[in-house]
Design a protein around this motif. Structure first.
Motif, PDB file in Angstrom:
ATOM      1  N   ILE A  20       1.282  -1.259   0.488  1.00 55.15           N
ATOM      2  CA  ILE A  20      -0.165  -0.052   0.274  1.00 55.15           C
ATOM      3  C   ILE A  20       1.068   1.123   0.094  1.00 55.15           C
ATOM      4  CG2 ILE A  20      -2.000  -0.911   1.288  1.00 55.15           C
ATOM      5  CD1 ILE A  20      -1.846  -0.048   3.380  1.00 55.15           C
ATOM      6  N   GLY A  21       2.051   0.991  -0.281  1.00 53.86           N
ATOM      7  CA  GLY A  21       3.130   2.536  -0.650  1.00 53.86           C
ATOM      8  C   GLY A  21       3.451   2.837   1.071  1.00 53.86           C
ATOM      9  N   ASN A  22       3.600   1.569   1.956  1.00 50.96           N
ATOM     10  CA  ASN A  22       3.790   2.680   3.128  1.00 50.96           C
ATOM     11  C   ASN A  22       3.836   1.103   4.397  1.00 50.96           C
ATOM     12  OD1 ASN A  22       1.587   1.831   4.782  1.00 50.96           O
ATOM     13  ND2 ASN A  22       1.279   3.285   4.089  1.00 50.96           N
ATOM     14  N   THR A  23       5.093   1.778   5.013  1.00 45.58           N
ATOM     15  CA  THR A  23       5.453   0.278   6.079  1.00 45.58           C
ATOM     16  C   THR A  23       4.370   0.182   7.328  1.00 45.58           C
ATOM     17  OG1 THR A  23       7.344   1.150   6.970  1.00 45.58           O
ATOM     18  CG2 THR A  23       7.684   0.369   5.319  1.00 45.58           C
ATOM     19  N   SER A  24       2.971   0.394   7.207  1.00 50.16           N
ATOM     20  CA  SER A  24       2.259   0.479   8.625  1.00 50.16           C
ATOM     21  C   SER A  24       1.820   0.082   8.277  1.00 50.16           C
ATOM     22  CB  SER A  24       1.368   2.364   8.389  1.00 50.16           C
ATOM     23  OG  SER A  24       1.816   3.023   8.267  1.00 50.16           O
TER      24      SER A  24
END
Length: 213
Positions: A20-24
């Motif tokens: 999803i474009g992040n590491t959250s």
């Protein structure tokens, strides 16, 4: 996958494995991009593989041992296309290695290979897809923690990789770096691999298992 061919993911995302474009990390489903042409997906320990309707292969997440198949060791937090081939049919993600089958029934592997789980006859990691042998008869596969099992068109099962708990099913605990046939039966129709164990189903509906217990 939803019926509209959108892709959704949730859970641990420390290495971008949700795409999803992040590491959250996410505790509810979140859509992966906006594409509406996803066909299949497989989740490994810290990476993900997916196919689109046009036969292209995509990968994201941890890539420290080349498990994304991109030709490098760079982590990806969003889907990245693997090569330019448009003839991928199925994908299978393991702990640190990846397996895929093309439309011509060839078997391809990449990623971590220190116990021979790529089936290439060696223990060298690969960061891009490499064909296993020359056979055009593979129809399904499954990736465990450090082993792989695969099904041929003649309904025989083959396995390779780590075998310390008998997860290959060849009657030994010997590591195999090339595919070895499991028994002589030719009536297998489905298979699945856990971290250190394997399961398969026969044409008569019976279920078989082996490995760590």
């Amino acid at each position: 996958l939803k019926s509209d061919h959108t892709l959704w993911s949730w859970g641990n995302n420390g290495n971008g494995q949700l795409g999803i474009g992040n590491t959250s990390s996410q505790d509810v489903p979140v859509q992966v991009g906006t594409a509406t042409d996803w066909k299949a997906v497989s989740a490994g320990a810290f990476h993900t593989l997916a196919l689109k309707n046009n036969g292209t292969l995509w990968a994201w997440g941890l890539n420290g041992v080349g498990q994304l198949g991109l030709g490098n060791l760079t982590q990806q937090e969003a889907p990245a296309q693997v090569g330019i081939a448009t003839d991928w049919k199925a994908v299978y993600a393991g702990q640190g290695h990846s397996v895929a089958i093309k439309n011509d029934s060839t078997l391809w592997v990449w990623g971590y290979n220190q116990t021979g789980q790529l089936g290439l006859g060696n223990t060298t990691n690969e960061n891009a897809p490499v064909q296993v042998g020359t056979a055009h008869e593979w129809i399904a596969a499954a990736c465990g923690g450090a082993h792989t099992i695969a099904l041929k068109a003649d309904s025989t099962i083959w396995a390779f990789g780590f075998n310390g708990t008998g997860q290959l099913g060849d009657g030994s605990t010997t590591q195999r770096t090339s595919p070895v046939q499991i028994g002589t039966d030719s009536d297998w129709v489905e298979l699945s691999a856990g971290f250190e164990f394997s399961l398969a189903r026969k044409a008569d509906g019976s279920l078989w298992s082996w490995g760590f217990n």
